[in-house]
Motif scaffolding. Sequence first.
Motif, PDB file in Angstrom:
ATOM      1  N   ASP A 105       0.822  -1.208   0.000  1.00 52.62           N
ATOM      2  CA  ASP A 105       0.000   0.000   0.000  1.00 52.62           C
ATOM      3  C   ASP A 105       0.860   1.265   0.000  1.00 52.62           C
ATOM      4  OD1 ASP A 105      -2.258  -1.581   0.024  1.00 52.62           O
ATOM      5  OD2 ASP A 105      -2.609  -1.384   2.181  1.00 52.62           O
ATOM      6  N   LEU A 106       1.889   1.279   0.850  1.00 53.97           N
ATOM      7  CA  LEU A 106       2.735   2.467   0.949  1.00 53.97           C
ATOM      8  C   LEU A 106       3.577   2.638  -0.315  1.00 53.97           C
ATOM      9  CD1 LEU A 106       3.680   4.858   2.599  1.00 53.97           C
ATOM     10  CD2 LEU A 106       5.359   3.371   3.721  1.00 53.97           C
ATOM     11  N   PHE A 107       4.084   1.524  -0.839  1.00 56.43           N
ATOM     12  CA  PHE A 107       4.881   1.591  -2.069  1.00 56.43           C
ATOM     13  C   PHE A 107       4.067   2.193  -3.206  1.00 56.43           C
ATOM     14  CE2 PHE A 107       6.098  -0.243  -6.158  1.00 56.43           C
ATOM     15  CZ  PHE A 107       7.452   0.069  -6.219  1.00 56.43           C
ATOM     16  N   LEU A 108       2.851   1.716  -3.397  1.00 57.09           N
ATOM     17  CA  LEU A 108       2.006   2.218  -4.481  1.00 57.09           C
ATOM     18  C   LEU A 108       1.666   3.691  -4.277  1.00 57.09           C
ATOM     19  CD1 LEU A 108      -0.390  -0.840  -4.883  1.00 57.09           C
ATOM     20  CD2 LEU A 108       1.410  -0.142  -6.469  1.00 57.09           C
ATOM     21  N   GLU A 109       1.361   4.059  -3.032  1.00 58.53           N
ATOM     22  CA  GLU A 109       1.036   5.456  -2.736  1.00 58.53           C
ATOM     23  C   GLU A 109       2.212   6.372  -3.050  1.00 58.53           C
ATOM     24  OE1 GLU A 109       0.229   8.192   1.223  1.00 58.53           O
ATOM     25  OE2 GLU A 109      -0.295   6.063   1.285  1.00 58.53           O
ATOM     26  N   LEU A 110       3.395   6.000  -2.576  1.00 61.05           N
ATOM     27  CA  LEU A 110       4.579   6.841  -2.801  1.00 61.05           C
ATOM     28  C   LEU A 110       4.986   6.866  -4.269  1.00 61.05           C
ATOM     29  CD1 LEU A 110       6.819   5.884   0.277  1.00 61.05           C
ATOM     30  CD2 LEU A 110       5.401   7.932  -0.025  1.00 61.05           C
ATOM     31  N   MET A 111       4.871   5.725  -4.948  1.00 60.00           N
ATOM     32  CA  MET A 111       5.324   5.665  -6.333  1.00 60.00           C
ATOM     33  C   MET A 111       4.380   6.395  -7.279  1.00 60.00           C
ATOM     34  SD  MET A 111       7.958   4.749  -8.020  1.00 60.00           S
ATOM     35  CE  MET A 111       8.807   3.425  -7.123  1.00 60.00           C
ATOM     36  N   ILE A 112       3.078   6.387  -6.975  1.00 63.55           N
ATOM     37  CA  ILE A 112       2.154   7.181  -7.788  1.00 63.55           C
ATOM     38  C   ILE A 112       2.515   8.664  -7.695  1.00 63.55           C
ATOM     39  CG2 ILE A 112      -0.233   8.026  -7.915  1.00 63.55           C
ATOM     40  CD1 ILE A 112      -1.151   5.186  -7.240  1.00 63.55           C
ATOM     41  N   THR A 113       2.749   9.131  -6.468  1.00 61.36           N
ATOM     42  CA  THR A 113       3.150  10.531  -6.278  1.00 61.36           C
ATOM     43  C   THR A 113       4.471  10.816  -6.976  1.00 61.36           C
ATOM     44  OG1 THR A 113       2.020  10.616  -4.136  1.00 61.36           O
ATOM     45  CG2 THR A 113       3.692  12.293  -4.539  1.00 61.36           C
ATOM     46  N   HIS A 114       5.396   9.859  -6.890  1.00 64.33           N
ATOM     47  CA  HIS A 114       6.712  10.009  -7.528  1.00 64.33           C
ATOM     48  C   HIS A 114       6.562  10.124  -9.043  1.00 64.33           C
ATOM     49  CE1 HIS A 114      10.998   9.031  -8.314  1.00 64.33           C
ATOM     50  NE2 HIS A 114      11.173   9.494  -7.086  1.00 64.33           N
ATOM     51  N   HIS A 115       5.749   9.264  -9.632  1.00 61.25           N
ATOM     52  CA  HIS A 115       5.517   9.306 -11.079  1.00 61.25           C
ATOM     53  C   HIS A 115       4.840  10.611 -11.494  1.00 61.25           C
ATOM     54  CE1 HIS A 115       7.037   5.380 -11.597  1.00 61.25           C
ATOM     55  NE2 HIS A 115       6.203   4.951 -12.535  1.00 61.25           N
ATOM     56  N   GLN A 116       3.877  11.064 -10.703  1.00 62.78           N
ATOM     57  CA  GLN A 116       3.207  12.323 -11.031  1.00 62.78           C
ATOM     58  C   GLN A 116       4.204  13.481 -11.041  1.00 62.78           C
ATOM     59  OE1 GLN A 116       0.258  12.132  -7.902  1.00 62.78           O
ATOM     60  NE2 GLN A 116      -1.367  11.488  -9.307  1.00 62.78           N
ATOM     61  N   GLY A 117       5.156  13.445 -10.108  1.00 63.55           N
ATOM     62  CA  GLY A 117       6.192  14.473 -10.096  1.00 63.55           C
ATOM     63  C   GLY A 117       7.072  14.404 -11.328  1.00 63.55           C
ATOM     64  N   ALA A 118       7.411  13.187 -11.760  1.00 60.43           N
ATOM     65  CA  ALA A 118       8.234  13.031 -12.973  1.00 60.43           C
ATOM     66  C   ALA A 118       7.510  13.575 -14.191  1.00 60.43           C
ATOM     67  CB  ALA A 118       8.583  11.553 -13.167  1.00 60.43           C
ATOM     68  N   ILE A 119       6.206  13.337 -14.277  1.00 62.73           N
ATOM     69  CA  ILE A 119       5.432  13.855 -15.406  1.00 62.73           C
ATOM     70  C   ILE A 119       5.405  15.377 -15.380  1.00 62.73           C
ATOM     71  CG2 ILE A 119       3.087  13.996 -16.361  1.00 62.73           C
ATOM     72  CD1 ILE A 119       2.723  11.064 -15.549  1.00 62.73           C
ATOM     73  N   THR A 120       5.285  15.961 -14.187  1.00 60.12           N
ATOM     74  CA  THR A 120       5.336  17.423 -14.064  1.00 60.12           C
ATOM     75  C   THR A 120       6.658  17.964 -14.595  1.00 60.12           C
ATOM     76  OG1 THR A 120       3.861  17.458 -12.149  1.00 60.12           O
ATOM     77  CG2 THR A 120       5.313  19.360 -12.438  1.00 60.12           C
ATOM     78  N   MET A 121       7.761  17.336 -14.215  1.00 62.50           N
ATOM     79  CA  MET A 121       9.084  17.780 -14.658  1.00 62.50           C
ATOM     80  C   MET A 121       9.246  17.606 -16.163  1.00 62.50           C
ATOM     81  SD  MET A 121      11.192  16.101 -11.488  1.00 62.50           S
ATOM     82  CE  MET A 121      12.814  16.288 -12.230  1.00 62.50           C
ATOM     83  N   ALA A 122       8.763  16.473 -16.687  1.00 64.01           N
ATOM     84  CA  ALA A 122       8.887  16.221 -18.123  1.00 64.01           C
ATOM     85  C   ALA A 122       8.048  17.204 -18.931  1.00 64.01           C
ATOM     86  CB  ALA A 122       8.471  14.785 -18.432  1.00 64.01           C
ATOM     87  N   THR A 123       6.870  17.531 -18.427  1.00 69.16           N
ATOM     88  CA  THR A 123       6.008  18.491 -19.113  1.00 69.16           C
ATOM     89  C   THR A 123       6.661  19.865 -19.159  1.00 69.16           C
ATOM     90  OG1 THR A 123       4.037  17.266 -18.412  1.00 69.16           O
ATOM     91  CG2 THR A 123       3.714  19.535 -19.134  1.00 69.16           C
ATOM     92  N   GLU A 124       7.322  20.247 -18.070  1.00 66.93           N
ATOM     93  CA  GLU A 124       8.041  21.522 -18.046  1.00 66.93           C
ATOM     94  C   GLU A 124       9.173  21.524 -19.055  1.00 66.93           C
ATOM     95  OE1 GLU A 124       9.260  21.978 -14.013  1.00 66.93           O
ATOM     96  OE2 GLU A 124       7.287  22.626 -13.300  1.00 66.93           O
ATOM     97  N   ALA A 125       9.885  20.395 -19.173  1.00 67.60           N
ATOM     98  CA  ALA A 125      10.975  20.305 -20.140  1.00 67.60           C
ATOM     99  C   ALA A 125      10.452  20.424 -21.562  1.00 67.60           C
ATOM    100  CB  ALA A 125      11.731  18.984 -19.961  1.00 67.60           C
ATOM    101  N   LEU A 126       9.302  19.822 -21.842  1.00 68.71           N
ATOM    102  CA  LEU A 126       8.712  19.910 -23.177  1.00 68.71           C
ATOM    103  C   LEU A 126       8.290  21.337 -23.500  1.00 68.71           C
ATOM    104  CD1 LEU A 126       6.528  16.664 -23.147  1.00 68.71           C
ATOM    105  CD2 LEU A 126       8.528  17.105 -24.592  1.00 68.71           C
ATOM    106  N   SER A 127       7.883  22.066 -22.475  1.00 73.81           N
ATOM    107  CA  SER A 127       7.429  23.443 -22.681  1.00 73.81           C
ATOM    108  C   SER A 127       8.585  24.438 -22.765  1.00 73.81           C
ATOM    109  CB  SER A 127       6.488  23.842 -21.538  1.00 73.81           C
ATOM    110  OG  SER A 127       6.121  25.196 -21.624  1.00 73.81           O
TER     111      SER A 127
END
Length: 222
Positions: free
Chosen positions: A170-192
Motif C-alpha cells: 500500500d505504501l509503495f504504491l502510494e509513494l510511487m504514484i506521487t513520484h511518477h506524477q512528479g516526474a510527469i510534471t518535470m517532463a512536461t516543463e521540459a517539453l514546454s
Amino acid sequence: MLIHRPSARPRATVLAAAVIAAALALGGCDGDGGDTKPAAGKDAGPGVVAPGRPGEPARTLTAEEAAREAGRDTANSADFRYAQMMIEHHSQALVMTELAPERASATAVKRLAERISAGQKPEIGAMEGWLKRNGGEDRKQPHDHAGMPGMATEAQLKELRAAKGNAFDDLFLELMITHHQGAITMATEALSEGNDVIVEEMASDVVAQQTVEINRMRTLMT
C-alpha cells in the motif's frame, strides 16, 4: 526505457524535412533559365508548415524562416536542468523498487517494481550520456533534490523500509504514484521550456510510460 514511436518524430527532424522539401520546390522553379524573381504581390516561395510544441498550433513559415528555425535546437538551461534533476529523481525510484522483492506481498507489486526498475535504469544511462556529450559537467545547476516534485521524504523512505507485506504494498504504491506524477510534471516543463530534440524525446517517453504505470498502480490499489 526510451520508446521510439515512428509517428512522433522530433520537431527538428520534421522541420528539417520540410526545409529540404521547400528548397527543392524553390529549385524546381529555376529550370527554364528565365527570370526567377517573383512577380509583385506573389509569394516568394512555398510555405513550410512547422510543427508546434505540445499543445501549440503549427505555423506556416517561409523557406528562409524555416531554415533559421531548424538551427535553433541548441540545448538550453531547461534541458540541462531536466536531465540533471531527472537522474536524481529516477535514482530515488530505484531505491524504492529495490525493496520490493523482499518486502512486497503481492506478486503484481513485485512485477511492477521490476518493470519500473528495468525502464528507469536505461533512462538514467541515456540522460547521463546526453549530459556527457553536451558538456553537462560545465553546466551543472544548483537545485534542491528534496524539493523536486514527487520526491519521497527521508521519513517516508524510512517507513517504507520498515514496512512488509500488505503494508509495504500500500505504501509503495502510494509513494510511487506521487513520484511518477512528479516526474510527469518535470517532463512536461521540459517539453514546454526546453529546446533540445533529444531531451524532448526522452521527456515525451517519461510522460507516456509513467502515465501507463500510474494507471496500473491505481488499479492495484483498488
